[in-house]
Design an enzyme around this catalytic site. Sequence first.
Site, PDB file in Angstrom:
ATOM      1  N   LYS A   8      35.602  33.566  32.608  1.00 40.95           N
ATOM      2  CA  LYS A   8      36.963  33.616  31.816  1.00 40.95           C
ATOM      3  C   LYS A   8      37.686  32.304  32.077  1.00 40.95           C
ATOM      4  O   LYS A   8      37.388  31.383  32.993  1.00 40.95           O
ATOM      5  CB  LYS A   8      37.663  34.680  32.186  1.00 40.95           C
ATOM      6  CG  LYS A   8      37.874  34.884  33.721  1.00 40.95           C
ATOM      7  CD  LYS A   8      39.134  34.111  34.107  1.00 40.95           C
ATOM      8  CE  LYS A   8      39.526  34.245  35.569  1.00 40.95           C
ATOM      9  NZ  LYS A   8      40.354  33.229  36.311  1.00 40.95           N
ATOM     10  N   ASP A 133      40.414  40.497  39.551  1.00 37.53           N
ATOM     11  CA  ASP A 133      40.179  40.014  38.354  1.00 37.53           C
ATOM     12  C   ASP A 133      39.054  40.841  37.789  1.00 37.53           C
ATOM     13  O   ASP A 133      38.742  40.881  36.444  1.00 37.53           O
ATOM     14  CB  ASP A 133      39.441  38.582  38.437  1.00 37.53           C
ATOM     15  CG  ASP A 133      40.648  37.473  38.272  1.00 37.53           C
ATOM     16  OD1 ASP A 133      42.011  37.833  38.450  1.00 37.53           O
ATOM     17  OD2 ASP A 133      40.429  36.340  38.836  1.00 37.53           O
TER      18      ASP A 133
END
Length: 269
Positions: A8, A133
Amino acid sequence: MIIFPNAKINLGLHVLRKRNDGYHDIHTCMYPIPLKEGLEMIPAKSFGFTHSGIPIPGTSDHNLIVKAYQLLLADFPKLTPVAAHLHKSIPIGAGLGGGSADAAFALKLLNTLFSLNLKPKQLEDYASQLGSDCPFFIQNKPQMAEGRGEKLETLDLDLAGNWLFLVHPGIHIGTKEAYDGIQPKEREMGLKAILNDQSTWKSNLVNDFEKGIFNSYPEIADIKSKLYEAGAWYAAMSGSGSAVFGLFKDTPQGIKFPSHYFTFSEKLI
């Protein structure tokens, strides 16, 4: 069964305040990118974890894939052993969420492999126990993240058609070092409002970690400058670094970095 965890990038990252529990409240947009690695699990007589590709420091006991299996095993004691193998392709300690992705995708793979029938929200709850995350990678689509990063809200943001050029200089930046270089502060303009107007991203979409990290590592600041010189319409450091990415309207041309740098470029779809 094989699955492909992806990395990401962070589009803006505001550090708002330090909490009583020692963590920081942040506000960021996380966006999945097509840099991937391979995770395979097959039934086995005893649990095992192996890896190839980019070397992974530390012992297997501390790997998040192992912890993901142990976490589900605690609630599903009839889970049978698997042999897990990871081919590591996402740079470590780069702000790209590779380890978090591995953990979340391991949960999803185990959920499918053993027909546990866990819903996305349940998987996110498990993932939040593995890292801040990790929950993002359960749904794996553009999302606003708040709190420690575990409070998620789906965002209608599509960068399809843009080219991504990603650079990692091989510098490892620890979380503590990154936070030591910033002063948390509230914002007059929220991140979501900034994201709504891409024409202002270059001047307004800020990663709070950049100032301190760039002062300590001018080499990383130079990468961002070179991406803009090459024609990026937006460039930033991802997470707490040290990976830096640029977004281009057309295929990036003639961008050269030292041979020991990791680079990745692909059109977003």
